[in-house]
Motif scaffolding. Structure first.
Motif, PDB file in Angstrom:
ATOM      1  N   GLN A 232       0.820  -1.204   0.000  1.00 43.96           N
ATOM      2  CA  GLN A 232       0.000   0.000   0.000  1.00 43.96           C
ATOM      3  C   GLN A 232       0.858   1.260   0.000  1.00 43.96           C
ATOM      4  N   ARG A 233       1.946   1.253   0.768  1.00 42.70           N
ATOM      5  CA  ARG A 233       2.839   2.417   0.785  1.00 42.70           C
ATOM      6  C   ARG A 233       3.425   2.675  -0.599  1.00 42.70           C
ATOM      7  N   LEU A 234       3.815   1.618  -1.279  1.00 35.41           N
ATOM      8  CA  LEU A 234       4.382   1.778  -2.619  1.00 35.41           C
ATOM      9  C   LEU A 234       3.343   2.322  -3.588  1.00 35.41           C
ATOM     10  N   MET A 235       2.133   1.798  -3.514  1.00 33.78           N
ATOM     11  CA  MET A 235       1.069   2.277  -4.413  1.00 33.78           C
ATOM     12  C   MET A 235       0.690   3.721  -4.105  1.00 33.78           C
ATOM     13  N   ASP A 236       0.739   4.098  -2.832  1.00 39.08           N
ATOM     14  CA  ASP A 236       0.394   5.471  -2.453  1.00 39.08           C
ATOM     15  C   ASP A 236       1.360   6.482  -3.073  1.00 39.08           C
ATOM     16  N   SER A 245      -1.373 -13.112  -4.258  1.00 37.38           N
ATOM     17  CA  SER A 245      -2.057 -13.703  -3.113  1.00 37.38           C
ATOM     18  C   SER A 245      -2.333 -15.173  -3.377  1.00 37.38           C
ATOM     19  N   CYS A 246      -2.313 -15.953  -2.297  1.00 35.41           N
ATOM     20  CA  CYS A 246      -2.768 -17.345  -2.393  1.00 35.41           C
ATOM     21  C   CYS A 246      -4.008 -17.548  -1.520  1.00 35.41           C
ATOM     22  N   GLN A 247      -4.624 -16.423  -1.140  1.00 28.10           N
ATOM     23  CA  GLN A 247      -5.816 -16.496  -0.290  1.00 28.10           C
ATOM     24  C   GLN A 247      -7.032 -15.811  -0.907  1.00 28.10           C
ATOM     25  N   ASN A 248      -6.807 -14.677  -1.541  1.00 26.92           N
ATOM     26  CA  ASN A 248      -7.933 -13.879  -2.039  1.00 26.92           C
ATOM     27  C   ASN A 248      -7.629 -13.324  -3.424  1.00 26.92           C
ATOM     28  N   ALA A 249      -8.693 -12.962  -4.132  1.00 27.20           N
ATOM     29  CA  ALA A 249      -8.523 -12.252  -5.396  1.00 27.20           C
ATOM     30  C   ALA A 249      -7.924 -10.874  -5.112  1.00 27.20           C
ATOM     31  N   VAL A 250      -7.179 -10.345  -6.078  1.00 28.59           N
ATOM     32  CA  VAL A 250      -6.564  -9.021  -5.939  1.00 28.59           C
ATOM     33  C   VAL A 250      -7.092  -8.115  -7.054  1.00 28.59           C
ATOM     34  N   GLU A 251      -6.998  -6.824  -6.821  1.00 33.97           N
ATOM     35  CA  GLU A 251      -7.480  -5.873  -7.820  1.00 33.97           C
ATOM     36  C   GLU A 251      -6.515  -5.721  -8.976  1.00 33.97           C
ATOM     37  N   THR A 252      -5.221  -5.876  -8.688  1.00 41.31           N
ATOM     38  CA  THR A 252      -4.215  -5.818  -9.738  1.00 41.31           C
ATOM     39  C   THR A 252      -3.121  -6.794  -9.378  1.00 41.31           C
ATOM     40  N   ASN A 258      -7.523 -22.498  -4.814  1.00 36.60           N
ATOM     41  CA  ASN A 258      -7.856 -23.911  -5.051  1.00 36.60           C
ATOM     42  C   ASN A 258      -7.060 -24.523  -6.192  1.00 36.60           C
ATOM     43  N   GLY A 259      -5.778 -24.200  -6.252  1.00 39.62           N
ATOM     44  CA  GLY A 259      -4.911 -24.800  -7.258  1.00 39.62           C
ATOM     45  C   GLY A 259      -4.936 -24.124  -8.608  1.00 39.62           C
ATOM     46  N   HIS A 260      -5.799 -23.128  -8.797  1.00 43.86           N
ATOM     47  CA  HIS A 260      -5.872 -22.385 -10.055  1.00 43.86           C
ATOM     48  C   HIS A 260      -5.237 -21.010  -9.841  1.00 43.86           C
ATOM     49  N   VAL A 261      -4.503 -20.548 -10.838  1.00 40.57           N
ATOM     50  CA  VAL A 261      -3.821 -19.260 -10.730  1.00 40.57           C
ATOM     51  C   VAL A 261      -4.385 -18.325 -11.789  1.00 40.57           C
ATOM     52  N   TYR A 262      -4.713 -17.099 -11.361  1.00 45.41           N
ATOM     53  CA  TYR A 262      -5.371 -16.135 -12.231  1.00 45.41           C
ATOM     54  C   TYR A 262      -4.559 -14.842 -12.285  1.00 45.41           C
ATOM     55  N   GLU A 263      -4.520 -14.228 -13.475  1.00 44.31           N
ATOM     56  CA  GLU A 263      -3.963 -12.892 -13.599  1.00 44.31           C
ATOM     57  C   GLU A 263      -5.105 -11.919 -13.893  1.00 44.31           C
ATOM     58  N   VAL A 264      -5.029 -10.760 -13.280  1.00 42.42           N
ATOM     59  CA  VAL A 264      -6.117  -9.794 -13.404  1.00 42.42           C
ATOM     60  C   VAL A 264      -5.899  -8.901 -14.621  1.00 42.42           C
ATOM     61  N   ALA A 295       3.833 -13.119 -12.467  1.00 43.68           N
ATOM     62  CA  ALA A 295       3.918 -11.654 -12.523  1.00 43.68           C
ATOM     63  C   ALA A 295       5.268 -11.211 -13.065  1.00 43.68           C
ATOM     64  N   VAL A 296       6.331 -11.836 -12.586  1.00 41.71           N
ATOM     65  CA  VAL A 296       7.685 -11.463 -13.031  1.00 41.71           C
ATOM     66  C   VAL A 296       7.882 -11.773 -14.505  1.00 41.71           C
ATOM     67  N   CYS A 297       7.534 -12.991 -14.908  1.00 42.87           N
ATOM     68  CA  CYS A 297       7.800 -13.404 -16.286  1.00 42.87           C
ATOM     69  C   CYS A 297       6.924 -12.652 -17.276  1.00 42.87           C
ATOM     70  N   GLY A 298       5.713 -12.316 -16.873  1.00 41.41           N
ATOM     71  CA  GLY A 298       4.888 -11.481 -17.731  1.00 41.41           C
ATOM     72  C   GLY A 298       5.502 -10.105 -17.929  1.00 41.41           C
ATOM     73  N   ALA A 299       6.047  -9.553 -16.853  1.00 40.09           N
ATOM     74  CA  ALA A 299       6.692  -8.237 -16.959  1.00 40.09           C
ATOM     75  C   ALA A 299       7.939  -8.281 -17.835  1.00 40.09           C
ATOM     76  N   LEU A 300       8.560  -9.456 -17.925  1.00 43.56           N
ATOM     77  CA  LEU A 300       9.748  -9.607 -18.774  1.00 43.56           C
ATOM     78  C   LEU A 300       9.405  -9.996 -20.208  1.00 43.56           C
ATOM     79  N   GLY A 301       8.116 -10.033 -20.526  1.00 40.70           N
ATOM     80  CA  GLY A 301       7.718 -10.195 -21.915  1.00 40.70           C
ATOM     81  C   GLY A 301       7.216 -11.551 -22.331  1.00 40.70           C
ATOM     82  N   LEU A 302       7.110 -12.515 -21.418  1.00 40.19           N
ATOM     83  CA  LEU A 302       6.617 -13.829 -21.803  1.00 40.19           C
ATOM     84  C   LEU A 302       5.093 -13.813 -21.952  1.00 40.19           C
TER      85      LEU A 302
END
Length: 466
Positions: A232-236, A245-252, A258-264, A295-302
Motif C-alpha cells: 500500500q505504501r508503494l502504491m500510495d 495472493s494465495c488467499q484472495n482475489a486481488v485488484e491488480t 484452489n490450485g488455479h492461478v489467475y492474472e487480473v 507476474a515477473v515473467c509477464g513483466a519480462l515479456g513472456l
C-alpha cells in the motif's frame, strides 16, 4: 565470474572466507582491486593463503586505507552486537557492504541493461527464484541464477545485456546492499525470523522492504499484514506494484485459489494455469510462488501460454516437497528442507494420506503446532533425538513407531503405504527438525531419503509384478 572493475586500483578489505567470500575475493582481484582477506577461522585463513590470496589480520590493519570492507552475510551489523571487524571499519569511516552491493554497483557502472530480478521473503524465496529461472529458461532466455541459492552472485557469468540475473537475497544480504534497486523486486511474505540478527519485527520488515522500495516494478505478497502495508505504501507513491495472493482475489496482479492461478486484466481474473496436476507445485504456498513467477515473467515479456506450459514442467527444488520416486499409488516426497514445524506444515497441508517420516534435532515447540494436520497422517515414523518427544506430542492421535535410522523408517513407511488402497498414498520426509543429530546438513539427509525411496519404490514395483 563477474569481475568488479569499478573498484580497479582500490584497496579493499574482505572478511569471511566461505564460498561466497572466496568468490568475491576472486571477482575483486579479476577487476583490478587489491584485496586483503581475513576470517575468524584459522582453517579458512590457511586455505585462502594456499589459494594465493593476500592474508592480513584485520584486527591490526589500518582500516582507514581501504575503500570498503566486504563482509560475509553472516557477519552481524547491529544485533546482537556488531562484529568487531564492523566496529573497526565504522570507526575508520569505511563503508561495510556485501557481495550483492558489489553486483549492484558493477551492473550500474558497466551493464545497466542487464535485466535484474531480486527475490526475498521469509518463506518460499528459493522455490520462487528457481521457478522464475525455470520459466525464463524454458522460454529461451539466458538466465543467471544465484545469490542466496546455488552459486554466489559474483560467480555467475559476466554481465551481459542478453542475460537475466535472477537473484535470491536474504535479509542478511539486503542489510549489506544499500544501493539495491532491481528492475523487478519480489517480496513474498513476512513472518518472524532472524530476530536475533535484526532486533525486532519492524526492523526485519524494513530491511526486506528495500528489495521492492527502489524497484521499477514491485511484486508483493499481500497475505500478511506487514507485506500488505508495504504494498500500500508503494502504491500510495505511485510506484508500479503487482500484488500476489494465495488467499484472495486481488485488484491488480496475480492470485491463486484452489490450485488455479489467475492474472487480473481489466478487473477480471483470467486463468493462467491449473496446478492440480503438478506434483512439484502442490499446496497454497506454491500458489503464491507461482503467482509471483507469473507476474515477473509477464513483466519480462513472456506470453501467458508460454508461462503456463513451462510451469507444469517445473521439476521442483531439491529437498523442498520434491517427488523423488513413485510405485503405483505410492508417491515418495523429499521435504528435508523442512527443518521446523512451520515449514513442515506446508507439506502436511498439501497431501491427504500421509505416511510421515519426522524427527531429528528438535526446534522449540516441536510439532505441537501441527495438531490440525494430524488427521491427514495415517502413521508416523519417528527418527533421531526428537523421536520420543514427537511421540508424546502426537499423543495417540496418530499411530507412531520409532526407528534408529532413516533408511529403516523409509522401508517401513513404504511397506505400509503399499498396502493402502487409496488413490494416492504419500511417503513424506518432512522432519520438522534440524538434521545435525544424524546428518551433517539437510541436503545429505535428503539425499539419503532419496536413495532409500528409490530402492523402496523398486521393491513395491517388483512385488506388484509377481
Amino acid at each position: 565470474m563477474i569481475p568488479i572493475r569499478h573498484l580497479a586500483g582500490k584497496e579493499v578489505a574482505l572478511f569471511g572466507l566461505g564460498g561466497s567470500g572466496l568468490a568475491t575475493a576472486r571477482a575483486l582481484e579479476a577487476g583490478g582491486a587489491r584485496v586483503d582477506v581475513w576470517d575468524d577461522s584459522t582453517e579458512r585463513v590457511a586455505a585462502a593463503e594456499e589459494q594465493g590470496l593476500a592474508i592480513i589480520d584485520l584486527r591490526e590493519a589500518d582500516m582507514s586505507r581501504y575503500e570498503a570492507l566486504i563482509v560475509a552475510p553472516g557477519v552481524p551489523l547491529t544485533h546482537p552486537q556488531p562484529h568487531w571487524v564492523v566496529v573497526r571499519a565504522q570507526e575508520a569511516g569505511v563503508s561495510v557492504i556485501g557481495d550483492i552491493e558489489l553486483f549492484v554497483n558493477e551492473r550500474e557502472a558497466t551493464c545497466p541493461e542487464a535485466a535484474f530480478v531480486a527475490i526475498t521473503g521469509t518463506n518460499g524465496k528459493s522455490t520462487t527464484t528457481a521457478l522464475i529461472s525455470h520459466l525464463l529458461s524454458e522460454c529461451g532466455m539466458d538466465v543467471q541464477m544465484g545469490g542466496n541459492i546455488g552459486r554466489p552472485v559474483l560467480d555467475l557469468e559476466s554481465l551481459s545485456e542478453d542475460s537475466v540475473y535472477v537473484i535470491e537475497v536474504s535479509s542478511y544480504q539486503i542489510d549489506l546492499a544499500p544501493s539495491l534497486a532491481p528492475d523487478i523486486g519480489v517480496l513474498l511474505n513476512l513472518s518472524p525470523d532472524h530476530l536475533d540478527r535484526h532486533g525486532d519485527m519492524d526492523h526485519y520488515a524494513s530491511i526486506k522492504e528495500r528489495v521492492v522500495k527502489a524497484a521499477r516494478l514491485a511484486v508483493v505478497g499481500v497475505d500478511d499484514e506487514m507485506s500488505a502495508a508495504i504494498a500500500q505504501r508503494l502504491m500510495d507513491r505511485d510506484q508500479a506494484v503487482e500484488c500476489i495472493s494465495c488467499q484472495n482475489a486481488v485488484e491488480t496482479g496475480v492470485y491463486a485459489q484452489n490450485g488455479h492461478v489467475y492474472e487480473v486484466f481489466e478487473g477480471e481474473g483470467v486463468e493462467v494455469v491449473d496446478l492440480s496436476s503438478s506434483n512439484s507445485l502442490r499446496g497454497s504456498h506454491n500458489g503464491q510462488n507461482a503467482a509471483a513467477a507469473i507476474a515477473v515473467c509477464g513483466a519480462l515479456g513472456l506470453e501467458l501460454e508460454e508461462i503456463s506450459g513451462a510451469l507444469l514442467s517445473f521439476p521442483g527444488l531439491a529437498h523442498r516437497m520434491k517427488p523423488v520416486a513413485q510405485a503405483g499409488n505410492v508417491l515418495f516426497v523429499n521435504d528435508s528442507k523442512a527443518t521446523n514445524a512451520e515449514a513442515a506444515a506446508h507439506a502436511l497441508a498439501a497431501f491427504d494420506r500421509i505416511y510421515w517420516i519426522a524427527g531429528g534435532r528438535a526446534k522449540a515447540g516441536g510439532i505441537s503446532s501441527l495438531q490440525s494436520y494430524f488427521p491427514k497422517v495415517v502413521r508416523a515414523y519417528l527418527i533421531g533425538e526428537a523421536a520420543e518427544e514427537f511421540e508424546q506430542q502426537l499423543g495417540g492421535a496418530v499411530g507412531a513407531q520409532k526407528f534408529g535410522s532413516l533408511e529403516a523408517a523409509v522401508e517401513a513407511a513404504a511397506r505400509d503405504a503399499g498396502q493402502d488402497a487409496c488413490e494416492e498414498a504419500v511417503v513424506l520426509l518432512s522432519p520438522g527438525c534440524a538434521s545435525f543429530d544424524q546428518f551433517q546438513n539437510f541436503e545429505i539427509r535428503g539425499d539419503a531419503f532419496e536413495s532409500a525411496a528409490i530402492a523402496a519404490a523398486q521393491v513395491l514395483k517388483d512385488e506388484g509384478t509377481r
